[in-house]
Design a protein around this motif. Structure first.
Motif, PDB file in Angstrom:
ATOM      1  N   VAL A  22       0.929  -1.112  -0.083  1.00 31.75           N
ATOM      2  CA  VAL A  22       0.095  -0.094   0.019  1.00 31.75           C
ATOM      3  C   VAL A  22       0.950   1.265  -0.025  1.00 31.75           C
ATOM      4  O   VAL A  22       1.571   1.443   0.871  1.00 31.75           O
ATOM      5  CB  VAL A  22      -0.927  -0.067   1.262  1.00 31.75           C
ATOM      6  N   GLN A  38      -2.133   6.267   0.145  1.00 26.36           N
ATOM      7  CA  GLN A  38      -3.154   5.340  -0.771  1.00 26.36           C
ATOM      8  C   GLN A  38      -3.937   4.389  -0.191  1.00 26.36           C
ATOM      9  O   GLN A  38      -3.477   4.030   0.816  1.00 26.36           O
ATOM     10  CB  GLN A  38      -2.254   4.738  -2.078  1.00 26.36           C
ATOM     11  N   SER A  39      -4.919   3.796  -0.984  1.00 29.83           N
ATOM     12  CA  SER A  39      -5.778   2.723  -0.668  1.00 29.83           C
ATOM     13  C   SER A  39      -5.561   1.521  -1.482  1.00 29.83           C
ATOM     14  O   SER A  39      -5.687   1.913  -2.905  1.00 29.83           O
ATOM     15  CB  SER A  39      -7.091   3.324  -0.229  1.00 29.83           C
ATOM     16  N   THR A  94      -8.042  -2.385  -2.374  1.00 31.73           N
ATOM     17  CA  THR A  94      -9.258  -3.079  -2.008  1.00 31.73           C
ATOM     18  C   THR A  94      -8.808  -4.536  -2.234  1.00 31.73           C
ATOM     19  O   THR A  94      -8.226  -4.726  -3.141  1.00 31.73           O
ATOM     20  CB  THR A  94     -10.293  -2.922  -2.756  1.00 31.73           C
ATOM     21  N   VAL A 154     -10.763  -2.829   2.752  1.00 31.39           N
ATOM     22  CA  VAL A 154     -10.367  -1.489   2.175  1.00 31.39           C
ATOM     23  C   VAL A 154      -9.318  -1.159   3.140  1.00 31.39           C
ATOM     24  O   VAL A 154      -9.356  -0.547   4.159  1.00 31.39           O
ATOM     25  CB  VAL A 154     -11.234  -0.518   2.103  1.00 31.39           C
ATOM     26  N   THR A 209      -6.056   1.345   3.773  1.00 31.31           N
ATOM     27  CA  THR A 209      -5.541   2.867   3.730  1.00 31.31           C
ATOM     28  C   THR A 209      -4.092   3.194   4.598  1.00 31.31           C
ATOM     29  O   THR A 209      -4.247   2.884   5.566  1.00 31.31           O
ATOM     30  CB  THR A 209      -6.688   3.799   4.197  1.00 31.31           C
ATOM     31  N   ASN A 210      -3.378   3.504   3.742  1.00 28.46           N
ATOM     32  CA  ASN A 210      -2.092   3.800   4.210  1.00 28.46           C
ATOM     33  C   ASN A 210      -2.060   5.406   4.340  1.00 28.46           C
ATOM     34  O   ASN A 210      -1.832   6.191   3.420  1.00 28.46           O
ATOM     35  CB  ASN A 210      -1.022   3.446   3.667  1.00 28.46           C
ATOM     36  N   SER A 211      -2.018   6.007   5.724  1.00 31.11           N
ATOM     37  CA  SER A 211      -1.976   7.424   5.829  1.00 31.11           C
ATOM     38  C   SER A 211      -0.551   8.166   6.252  1.00 31.11           C
ATOM     39  O   SER A 211      -0.648   9.163   6.320  1.00 31.11           O
ATOM     40  CB  SER A 211      -2.897   7.833   6.870  1.00 31.11           C
TER      41      SER A 211
END
Length: 524
Positions: free
Chosen positions: A285, A289-290, A292, A353, A355-357
């Motif tokens: 990831v 970005q995210s 699925t 889902v 998500t890498n913040s």
């Protein structure tokens, strides 16, 4: 003198699925190719319960003699192509007779074949398919587990998930309520496969039919619909058929019927691991970005082989249900705090889902989800048999799986009912065809009769008669329209399934619960 239709039409939707219908009948060349269409359930046996994809073929005038006086009017790549004419647009067939409008077929264009060359017939061959192709193509995955739902509600849940809906529906009320259903979607079957499972579990029928409104109505019919419609034959063909397929064959006889029902087991607590990411597979990831990921549920004790259903899914918890790392093998920095995972649970799969913040790319080195597993490891069988027939004709077994049915009583009722219908080979007329344009009565019958309507047959040479065979249900419809000096001539063919040779007794149903005839229980 053949009977003429009041009018007939081939219509197309040139401006999209919600657009108006435009007649193209002026450009239909019956002399180049007859108009042919068919729809319905291909066979009349006990497993034939869901319609196949219906088809329609005809030819259009692609020469300068057509209604627009344009060469290439029906060639998709031609400069003169008719506006809106392309693959996928709607097509329907309409007949008017006796003051009634009949929309007998509706679908979409699947194939356009203009004849090339300066010296060949300038025609365009059209092949169209009906809405049943949608369920043949659609893979069922993101549908919720159905808990304590009737068979029609299960079918409606599958239907609601599909991107393209039928023009109209007629969904009957199912007679059974299943504790758990659609828990077997882990292999992502087509909607047609799931529809067959639903129909087998109910012993109902799923098909398209014509009507007087718009055509292409999708029908879900429970197992008592045909019985409760009555024992009167709406039409009887009496020595008017041009062909009739009525073999007296052991292939249509079954003297032992076994049904299998599936009571399910469910975990007591939402602690089972329904999905676990395969070892050595660490998806990346990128920072900010995210991605699925879909994960199919598997039995924790037989993870490699057994797909299961699941319910009561638990929201993923960091470090417990997922880990992230700067290295794919987990040897780098722990980045779990930078990652969030949400899971949407369906009947047999979960959608993650991720998500890498953070500001660093992260590998998901561990991912799982927890919930209650649903297991189908205790199927139960019921049997009904005719030992006299077995002694005379030999054993002719039939096995029917009822995947969502969990009642052994209903399984036994299904076996008894099917044995009553299919233990007599003399009732198995498979198909009948007649020249509908011969008389007004025959033309009206061809136009008005639809799938599930009950008809009678009288044919002197074979001895088929309503006296010995009470009737047959229409399973499929096929038309051929050819040109003549008096107008289009119609030939009609019906695929058939046998009606019961006995009256049917249904508790608390007026007209079906009186014990004044030889009866068989029309179960529950």
């Amino acid at each position: 003198m053949p009977v003429a239709l009041t009018s007939w039409d081939v219509e197309m939707q040139f401006s999209g699925v919600a657009g108006a219908w435009t007649s193209v009948v002026a450009d239909v060349l019956l002399g180049a190719a007859p108009l042919r269409f068919k729809y319905g359930i291909a066979g009349g046996g006990p497993m034939d319960r869901v319609a196949d994809t219906g088809t329609c073929t005809f030819a259009l005038n692609n020469a300068a003699s057509n209604s627009a006086s344009l060469l290439g009017y029906y060639s998709p790549w031609h400069a003169n192509v008719r506006s809106g004419f392309t693959w996928g647009i709607g097509v329907r067939i309409k007949f008017v007779y006796g003051g009634v409008t009949y929309y007998k077929w509706r679908g979409k264009i699947a194939s356009i074949r203009p004849s090339p060359g300066s010296y060949r017939d300038r025609v365009t061959e059209i092949a169209a398919i009906d809405w049943m192709d949608e369920i043949a193509q659609y893979k069922v995955q993101d549908v919720s587990l159905q808990i304590s739902k009737r068979s029609d509600e299960v079918f409606s849940a599958v239907l609601a998930a599909m991107p393209k809906q039928p023009p109209a529906t007629s969904i009957g009320t199912g007679l059974d309520t299943y504790l758990y259903s659609l828990d077997d979607l882990g292999d992502h079957p087509t909607a047609a496969t799931v529809a067959q499972k639903i129909a087998q579990s109910e012993l109902g029928f799923i098909y398209l039919k014509g009507d007087s409104t718009q055509g292409g109505t999708l029908v879900y019919e429970n197992r008592q619909s045909r019985i409760l419609a009555g024992s009167v034959n709406l039409t009887t063909l009496s020595n008017t058929m041009i062909t009739m397929d009525a073999p007296v064959s052991l292939e249509t006889l079954y003297n032992r019927v076994e049904t299998t029902v599936h009571p399910k087991r469910i975990d007591a607590a939402a602690t089972s691991v329904l999905y676990s990411q395969p070892t050595g597979n660490a998806p990346l990831v990128a920072a900010g970005q995210s991605i699925t990921i879909w994960g199919d549920f598997r039995d924790p004790s037989q993870n490699a082989v057994s797909l299961i259903g699941g319910t009561s899914g638990v929201a993923p918890v960091a470090t417990t249900d997922y880990l992230a790392n700067s290295a794919a093998d987990g040897s780098g920095s722990n980045l779990t705090a930078n990652v969030s995972v949400t899971a949407t649970y369906f009947a047999a799969t979960a959608k993650f889902v991720i998500t890498n913040s953070g500001g660093t790319d992260a590998y998901i080195t561990f991912l799982q989800c927890r919930g209650k597993g649903i297991y189908d490891y205790g199927p139960q069988r019921s049997r009904s048999e005719d030992t006299t027939s077995q002694a005379n004709e030999g054993l002719r077994p039939l096995e029917i799986d009822m995947p969502y049915q969990d009642s052994l009583l209903n399984g036994q009722g299904a076996a008894d009912y099917l044995l009553n219908i299919y233990s007599d080979p003399l009732t198995q007329v498979q198909r009948v065809a007649f020249f509908a344009s011969d008389t007004s009565a025959l033309l009206t019958a061809a136009l008005a009769r639809e799938i599930s309507h009950r008809i009678g047959l009288v044919e002197t040479v074979t001895g088929i008669s309503t006296a010995s065979q009470r009737g047959f249900y229409i399973q499929s419809v096929e038309f051929e329209v050819q040109p003549s000096r008096v107008g289009p001539l119609v030939t009609c063919s019906w695929g058939l399934a046998p009606a019961s040779g006995s009256a049917v007794w249904i508790l608390d149903q007026v007209g079906a619960s009186e014990l004044d005839d030889t009866t068989v229980l029309g179960y529950l």
